[in-house]
Every structure is written in C-alpha cells, then in structure tokens.
Design a protein around this motif. Structure first.
Motif, PDB file in Angstrom:
ATOM      1  N   ARG A  85     -13.678 -31.057   9.370  1.00 55.56           N
ATOM      2  CA  ARG A  85     -12.376 -30.389   9.231  1.00 55.56           C
ATOM      3  C   ARG A  85     -11.439 -30.528  10.610  1.00 55.56           C
ATOM      4  NH1 ARG A  85      -9.944 -25.524  10.753  1.00 55.56           N
ATOM      5  NH2 ARG A  85      -8.110 -24.889   9.641  1.00 55.56           N
ATOM      6  N   HIS A  86     -12.265 -30.257  11.656  1.00 55.06           N
ATOM      7  CA  HIS A  86     -11.961 -30.106  12.832  1.00 55.06           C
ATOM      8  C   HIS A  86     -11.555 -31.900  13.319  1.00 55.06           C
ATOM      9  CE1 HIS A  86     -11.408 -26.264  14.845  1.00 55.06           C
ATOM     10  NE2 HIS A  86     -12.652 -26.004  14.284  1.00 55.06           N
ATOM     11  N   LYS A  87     -12.514 -32.595  13.105  1.00 58.52           N
ATOM     12  CA  LYS A  87     -12.155 -33.850  13.327  1.00 58.52           C
ATOM     13  C   LYS A  87     -11.050 -34.536  12.636  1.00 58.52           C
ATOM     14  CE  LYS A  87     -17.044 -35.243  14.435  1.00 58.52           C
ATOM     15  NZ  LYS A  87     -18.152 -36.210  13.690  1.00 58.52           N
ATOM     16  N   ARG A  88     -10.706 -34.141  11.408  1.00 56.72           N
ATOM     17  CA  ARG A  88      -9.584 -34.634  10.409  1.00 56.72           C
ATOM     18  C   ARG A  88      -8.280 -34.190  11.204  1.00 56.72           C
ATOM     19  NH1 ARG A  88      -6.209 -32.520   7.118  1.00 56.72           N
ATOM     20  NH2 ARG A  88      -7.279 -30.416   6.925  1.00 56.72           N
ATOM     21  N   LEU A  89      -8.128 -32.844  11.561  1.00 55.56           N
ATOM     22  CA  LEU A  89      -6.910 -32.315  12.286  1.00 55.56           C
ATOM     23  C   LEU A  89      -6.588 -32.830  13.566  1.00 55.56           C
ATOM     24  CD1 LEU A  89      -6.955 -28.399  11.302  1.00 55.56           C
ATOM     25  CD2 LEU A  89      -5.334 -30.123  10.641  1.00 55.56           C
ATOM     26  N   ASP A  90      -7.735 -33.127  14.346  1.00 56.51           N
ATOM     27  CA  ASP A  90      -7.492 -33.571  15.679  1.00 56.51           C
ATOM     28  C   ASP A  90      -7.241 -34.919  15.533  1.00 56.51           C
ATOM     29  OD1 ASP A  90      -8.471 -31.262  16.759  1.00 56.51           O
ATOM     30  OD2 ASP A  90     -10.461 -32.161  17.425  1.00 56.51           O
ATOM     31  N   ASN A  91      -7.422 -35.774  14.621  1.00 56.18           N
ATOM     32  CA  ASN A  91      -6.986 -37.179  14.420  1.00 56.18           C
ATOM     33  C   ASN A  91      -5.675 -37.021  13.921  1.00 56.18           C
ATOM     34  OD1 ASN A  91      -7.603 -40.119  14.010  1.00 56.18           O
ATOM     35  ND2 ASN A  91      -7.188 -39.627  11.855  1.00 56.18           N
ATOM     36  N   VAL A  92      -5.201 -36.143  12.995  1.00 53.01           N
ATOM     37  CA  VAL A  92      -4.088 -36.225  12.623  1.00 53.01           C
ATOM     38  C   VAL A  92      -2.880 -35.604  13.811  1.00 53.01           C
ATOM     39  CG1 VAL A  92      -2.341 -34.701  11.181  1.00 53.01           C
ATOM     40  CG2 VAL A  92      -4.527 -35.435  10.116  1.00 53.01           C
ATOM     41  N   MET A  93      -3.337 -34.805  14.542  1.00 52.39           N
ATOM     42  CA  MET A  93      -2.338 -34.202  15.781  1.00 52.39           C
ATOM     43  C   MET A  93      -2.155 -35.181  16.718  1.00 52.39           C
ATOM     44  SD  MET A  93      -2.977 -30.048  15.821  1.00 52.39           S
ATOM     45  CE  MET A  93      -4.769 -30.289  16.124  1.00 52.39           C
ATOM     46  N   GLY A  94      -3.576 -35.928  16.946  1.00 56.62           N
ATOM     47  CA  GLY A  94      -3.439 -36.667  18.273  1.00 56.62           C
ATOM     48  C   GLY A  94      -2.996 -35.923  19.545  1.00 56.62           C
ATOM     49  N   ASP A  95      -2.397 -36.564  20.516  1.00 54.87           N
ATOM     50  CA  ASP A  95      -1.924 -35.887  21.623  1.00 54.87           C
ATOM     51  C   ASP A  95      -0.373 -35.557  21.355  1.00 54.87           C
ATOM     52  OD1 ASP A  95      -4.406 -36.451  22.861  1.00 54.87           O
ATOM     53  OD2 ASP A  95      -3.609 -38.397  23.546  1.00 54.87           O
ATOM     54  N   ASP A  96      -0.131 -35.402  20.408  1.00 53.94           N
ATOM     55  CA  ASP A  96       1.541 -35.290  20.079  1.00 53.94           C
ATOM     56  C   ASP A  96       1.824 -33.788  19.750  1.00 53.94           C
ATOM     57  OD1 ASP A  96       1.738 -37.789  20.764  1.00 53.94           O
ATOM     58  OD2 ASP A  96       1.753 -38.568  18.858  1.00 53.94           O
ATOM     59  N   PHE A  97       0.992 -33.179  19.169  1.00 57.09           N
ATOM     60  CA  PHE A  97       0.892 -31.595  18.343  1.00 57.09           C
ATOM     61  C   PHE A  97      -0.071 -30.750  18.963  1.00 57.09           C
ATOM     62  CE2 PHE A  97       3.460 -33.960  15.443  1.00 57.09           C
ATOM     63  CZ  PHE A  97       4.242 -33.037  14.726  1.00 57.09           C
ATOM     64  N   GLU A  98       0.397 -29.496  18.700  1.00 55.26           N
ATOM     65  CA  GLU A  98      -0.589 -28.302  18.846  1.00 55.26           C
ATOM     66  C   GLU A  98      -0.627 -27.614  17.716  1.00 55.26           C
ATOM     67  OE1 GLU A  98       0.967 -26.454  22.692  1.00 55.26           O
ATOM     68  OE2 GLU A  98      -0.273 -27.737  23.837  1.00 55.26           O
ATOM     69  N   GLN A  99      -1.497 -27.172  17.428  1.00 53.87           N
ATOM     70  CA  GLN A  99      -2.005 -26.174  16.318  1.00 53.87           C
ATOM     71  C   GLN A  99      -2.095 -24.796  16.593  1.00 53.87           C
ATOM     72  OE1 GLN A  99      -5.584 -26.414  14.037  1.00 53.87           O
ATOM     73  NE2 GLN A  99      -4.726 -25.624  12.148  1.00 53.87           N
ATOM     74  N   TYR A 100      -1.356 -23.933  16.202  1.00 55.32           N
ATOM     75  CA  TYR A 100      -1.510 -22.352  16.331  1.00 55.32           C
ATOM     76  C   TYR A 100      -1.920 -21.481  15.021  1.00 55.32           C
ATOM     77  CZ  TYR A 100       0.771 -23.414  20.398  1.00 55.32           C
ATOM     78  OH  TYR A 100       0.983 -23.979  21.891  1.00 55.32           O
ATOM     79  N   ARG A 101      -2.877 -20.679  15.113  1.00 55.32           N
ATOM     80  CA  ARG A 101      -3.571 -19.944  13.792  1.00 55.32           C
ATOM     81  C   ARG A 101      -2.778 -18.752  13.858  1.00 55.32           C
ATOM     82  NH1 ARG A 101      -7.470 -23.651  12.308  1.00 55.32           N
ATOM     83  NH2 ARG A 101      -8.401 -24.497  14.391  1.00 55.32           N
ATOM     84  N   PRO A 102      -2.839 -17.670  12.707  1.00 49.70           N
ATOM     85  CA  PRO A 102      -2.019 -16.769  12.401  1.00 49.70           C
ATOM     86  C   PRO A 102      -2.500 -15.949  13.664  1.00 49.70           C
ATOM     87  CG  PRO A 102      -2.947 -17.542  10.369  1.00 49.70           C
ATOM     88  CD  PRO A 102      -3.616 -18.622  11.579  1.00 49.70           C
ATOM     89  N   LYS A 103      -1.451 -14.903  13.999  1.00 50.91           N
ATOM     90  CA  LYS A 103      -1.643 -14.107  15.154  1.00 50.91           C
ATOM     91  C   LYS A 103      -2.042 -14.540  16.444  1.00 50.91           C
ATOM     92  CE  LYS A 103      -3.296 -10.420  11.918  1.00 50.91           C
ATOM     93  NZ  LYS A 103      -4.563  -9.445  11.475  1.00 50.91           N
ATOM     94  N   VAL A 104      -1.896 -16.069  16.604  1.00 49.30           N
ATOM     95  CA  VAL A 104      -2.026 -16.573  17.864  1.00 49.30           C
ATOM     96  C   VAL A 104      -0.719 -16.839  18.643  1.00 49.30           C
ATOM     97  CG1 VAL A 104      -2.949 -18.513  19.354  1.00 49.30           C
ATOM     98  CG2 VAL A 104      -4.448 -17.488  17.481  1.00 49.30           C
ATOM     99  N   ASP A 105      -0.285 -16.435  19.444  1.00 46.89           N
ATOM    100  CA  ASP A 105       0.953 -16.575  20.271  1.00 46.89           C
ATOM    101  C   ASP A 105       1.484 -17.903  20.520  1.00 46.89           C
ATOM    102  OD1 ASP A 105       3.516 -16.168  21.050  1.00 46.89           O
ATOM    103  OD2 ASP A 105       2.912 -14.807  22.689  1.00 46.89           O
ATOM    104  N   CYS A 106       2.313 -18.785  20.000  1.00 47.61           N
ATOM    105  CA  CYS A 106       2.465 -20.137  20.340  1.00 47.61           C
ATOM    106  C   CYS A 106       3.667 -20.025  21.461  1.00 47.61           C
ATOM    107  CB  CYS A 106       3.274 -20.698  19.173  1.00 47.61           C
ATOM    108  SG  CYS A 106       4.671 -20.072  18.571  1.00 47.61           S
ATOM    109  N   GLN A 107       3.983 -18.920  21.764  1.00 51.44           N
ATOM    110  CA  GLN A 107       4.856 -18.717  23.380  1.00 51.44           C
ATOM    111  C   GLN A 107       6.036 -19.388  23.059  1.00 51.44           C
ATOM    112  OE1 GLN A 107       2.506 -19.503  26.673  1.00 51.44           O
ATOM    113  NE2 GLN A 107       1.217 -17.629  26.380  1.00 51.44           N
ATOM    114  N   ARG A 108       6.757 -19.614  21.849  1.00 47.21           N
ATOM    115  CA  ARG A 108       7.942 -20.175  21.463  1.00 47.21           C
ATOM    116  C   ARG A 108       8.737 -19.059  20.967  1.00 47.21           C
ATOM    117  NH1 ARG A 108       4.362 -24.010  21.281  1.00 47.21           N
ATOM    118  NH2 ARG A 108       4.845 -26.001  22.133  1.00 47.21           N
TER     119      ARG A 108
END
Length: 203
Positions: A85-108
C-alpha cells in the motif's frame, strides 16, 4: 484506510527494543514472525507507546514505523499488504504531492480537509483532493504544462487572462503564447507551436 489505523499526531515513536529471551519465547508460542523492514512487533505485555492504538496492553501486535503512518494490526498477513500500500501511494504521489491523514495538521489554513479526512496536497499549486486517482491525473497536468514551457510557450485557459493586449482569445478559449523574448505570438495547438518554433530557429 484501514480501520485500525493510528493517526500520526497520536504517535510517540518507540525506540527499537533489544531482543530478549522472553520475547523469543513469545515468538515461539505465536509462530515464527519474519518482520519486513519498517515494522515492529509488540507483545501484549509491552507498551507500544501509540496512545491511540486499540491493541496497546491488550494483544500482541505490529506497528508500521513510518513517521507518516503508525498503522496497527494483529494479522501477520497484513505485513506485505500494508507495505505494498505504501509503495503504491509513494509511486502515485512521486515528489509532487504530500499526503495527510485524518487529525494530522496539514498547516494550510484554507484546507477544508485539515484534520478531518485523508487528503493530498499538490506541492506545485493549491490543488487538493481526497481521491488518490486524481493525484495521477493532476501530475500529468503539471507534466504537460512543463513540456509546453520547455517548448517556449505559456498555456492560458478560457478562465485565465493572458495579459496580451491584442489577443482575441483571452478568457475565451485555451491558447498558448510564445515566451521567446518579446514575441508573444499566439498558437492554438501543438502543431502551431511547432511551426512557430521553426520560424524562430530559422531566423
């Protein structure tokens, strides 16, 4: 997202434990455990230090040790599944995205999903989504823009003013302006862009 996921802001990452005879005995009782890199096993009498963990001091279990995860599970069969699952998401995001989980502050400050939903932020523009399939499409969009710029043009959509005073396409349809010096010539397709670049090359 897995039901027994532990939120990142509830995590206190434990130090790696030295093996002990009691731990080895417990492994014998529970069957051989071949841990993949990035996971740690905790016996039911050991404190995993994850405050939101449903298995803490309750059941022998495993934790993903990635700083952005903390996923907890009891079933050893999920080791490989979660790694993939991590490999798939890391491949999907590359260096262009950041993922934030529920209750984790994305600071935006303007993010409607902050601390409420699993979501993704583009690092190149304000784009936000909760669906990982949209991440791939958006990365292709940026790749296309970068290719157009590499060819010496800027893209303007029907919703964007191109700021070219004499342009009849501004805020009407998608078009491209040459960025070679003060040229500013307009093109409506890749073919026209190529033809225009040939003129610059021959001049």
């Amino acid at each position: 997202m897995h039901d027994d996921y532990v939120n990142g802001d509830d995590v206190v990452v434990p130090k790696k434990r030295a093996s002990s005879s009691s731990a080895k005995d417990d492994e014998k009782d529970d069957g051989a455990v071949a841990l993949l890199d990035g996971f740690q096993r905790f016996r039911f009498v050991e404190d995993c230090s994850y405050e939101a963990c449903p298995y803490r001091f309750n059941l022998s279990h495993f934790h993903c040790m990635r700083n952005d995860c903390g996923y907890a599970f009891c079933d050893k069969a999920r080791l490989k599944q979660h790694t993939e699952r991590h490999k798939r998401l890391d491949n999907v995001m590359g260096d262009d995205f950041e993922q934030y989980r529920p209750k984790v502050d994305c600071q935006r400050p303007d993010c409607e999903h902050a601390r409420t939903a699993n979501h993704f932020h583009c690092l190149k523009c304000p784009f936000i989504c909760t669906d990982s399939s949209k991440v791939t499409a958006h990365r292709k969009h940026h790749a296309n823009i970068e290719q157009i710029r590499a060819n010496g043009f800027e893209k303007f959509t029907a919703n964007t003013a191109c700021e070219q005073k004499a342009c009849g396409y501004s805020e009407k349809q998608t078009h491209y302006h040459c960025s070679n010096g003060d040229c500013g010539a307009v093109a409506l397709s890749a073919t026209q862009m190529h033809s225009h670049n040939m003129k610059h090359a021959s001049s």
